[in-house]
Design an enzyme around this catalytic site. Structure first.
Site, PDB file in Angstrom:
ATOM      1  N   GLY A  57       0.824  -1.197   0.000  1.00  0.00           N
ATOM      2  CA  GLY A  57       0.000   0.000   0.000  1.00  0.00           C
ATOM      3  C   GLY A  57       0.863   1.255   0.000  1.00  0.00           C
ATOM      4  N   ASN A  58       0.229   2.404  -0.126  1.00  0.00           N
ATOM      5  CA  ASN A  58       0.965   3.665  -0.138  1.00  0.00           C
ATOM      6  C   ASN A  58       0.021   4.844   0.058  1.00  0.00           C
ATOM      7  OD1 ASN A  58       0.188   3.567  -3.189  1.00  0.00           O
ATOM      8  ND2 ASN A  58       1.725   1.960  -2.952  1.00  0.00           N
TER       9      ASN A  58
ATOM     10  N   THR B  55       9.482   3.280  -1.013  1.00  0.00           N
ATOM     11  CA  THR B  55       9.310   1.888  -1.399  1.00  0.00           C
ATOM     12  C   THR B  55      10.006   0.951  -0.418  1.00  0.00           C
ATOM     13  OG1 THR B  55       9.449   0.351  -3.271  1.00  0.00           O
ATOM     14  CG2 THR B  55      11.361   1.770  -2.907  1.00  0.00           C
TER      15      THR B  55
ATOM     16  N   GLU C 112       4.486   2.304  -6.669  1.00  0.00           N
ATOM     17  CA  GLU C 112       3.246   2.695  -7.342  1.00  0.00           C
ATOM     18  C   GLU C 112       3.207   4.176  -7.709  1.00  0.00           C
ATOM     19  OE1 GLU C 112       1.394   0.671  -8.557  1.00  0.00           O
ATOM     20  OE2 GLU C 112       1.256  -1.125  -7.329  1.00  0.00           O
TER      21      GLU C 112
ATOM     22  N   HIS D 133      -3.851   4.117  -1.086  1.00  0.00           N
ATOM     23  CA  HIS D 133      -3.965   2.841  -1.802  1.00  0.00           C
ATOM     24  C   HIS D 133      -3.723   1.712  -0.811  1.00  0.00           C
ATOM     25  CE1 HIS D 133      -3.193  -0.580  -4.293  1.00  0.00           C
ATOM     26  NE2 HIS D 133      -1.878  -0.508  -4.183  1.00  0.00           N
TER      27      HIS D 133
ATOM     28  N   HIS E 201      -4.370  -2.650   0.449  1.00  0.00           N
ATOM     29  CA  HIS E 201      -4.611  -4.043   0.091  1.00  0.00           C
ATOM     30  C   HIS E 201      -5.468  -4.684   1.184  1.00  0.00           C
ATOM     31  CE1 HIS E 201      -0.491  -4.121  -2.234  1.00  0.00           C
ATOM     32  NE2 HIS E 201      -1.365  -3.276  -2.755  1.00  0.00           N
TER      33      HIS E 201
ATOM     34  N   HIS F 207      -5.818  -6.624  -7.029  1.00  0.00           N
ATOM     35  CA  HIS F 207      -4.808  -5.760  -6.405  1.00  0.00           C
ATOM     36  C   HIS F 207      -5.252  -5.186  -5.062  1.00  0.00           C
ATOM     37  CE1 HIS F 207      -1.433  -2.658  -7.413  1.00  0.00           C
ATOM     38  NE2 HIS F 207      -1.557  -2.812  -6.111  1.00  0.00           N
TER      39      HIS F 207
END
Length: 203
Positions: free
Chosen positions: A30-31, A48, A80, A99, A101, A162
């Site tokens: 995620g980010n 990252t 991402e 974002h 998961h 995703h």
């Protein structure tokens, strides 16, 4: 030397930690990103491959949206980044992206199943069904372009196989959307195991 981006780095860092603490991601998955307040051509984004319980605010990377290059930062931005850049370029009203998961949202993503408004609050928060974006590999601008199409005028979209992406005017709101979306997805997935959920129709 004073870090002129310290406030933005901390904003992104603190919401990334909250995302992790809420169980929406594991490890370094995620980010989170946000536009730099006084310069919307720059964004601050999580780095990252650094797990959240070891991440520091100083590791948040500031990136030029046009070139994709880091600005006054150490380390590498999220894998991402291309998705984030594509969304910001196509959606100038968006100032923050989360974002995740998260488990139930990701369950829907691997089924490529949209999330309809099965509880009334979903209709009020999302305005209708959360759609599934066409599949594109991780780390590509195609993923971002597909997300933009699936978002439309909604604050969230499911990314096929995703997870999800949530957009808003600030990181706090984007995170709350992600948290509520996971809760709604859990209700929907559990209801599907019993029968066919009823959808709240727009009047």
């Amino acid at each position: 030397m004073r870090d002129r981006f310290a406030e933005m780095r901390y904003d992104v860092f603190s919401h990334a930690r909250k995302m992790w603490e809420a169980g929406l991601v594991v490890g370094s998955s995620g980010n989170v990103s946000a536009r730099v307040a006084d310069d919307p051509s720059l964004i601050a984004i999580t780095p990252t491959s650094i797990i959240y319980d070891e991440m520091a605010a100083q590791q948040i990377v500031v990136v030029d949206l046009l070139t994709g290059k880091s600005v006054e930062s150490k380390g590498e931005p999220s894998y991402e980044l291309p998705m984030h850049r594509a969304i910001y370029r196509e959606m100038p009203n968006v100032s923050a992206i989360v974002h995740t998961h998260s488990p139930f949202v990701t369950t829907l993503s691997v089924l490529r199943k949209s999330l309809p408004p099965v509880i009334d609050e979903m209709r009020m928060r999302f305005g209708g069904t959360i759609e599934v974006a066409d599949y594109a590999p991780s780390g590509t601008e195609d993923l971002g372009r597909n997300a933009v199409r699936a978002l439309g005028n909604r604050p969230a979209a499911i990314l096929a196989n995703h997870g999800n992406v949530c957009v808003a005017g600030d990181a706090s709101t984007a995170l709350q959307i992600a948290i509520f979306m996971e809760a709604a997805a859990r209700v929907y997935v559990q209801a599907l195991q019993i029968g066919e959920p009823s959808v709240v129709r727009q009047k």
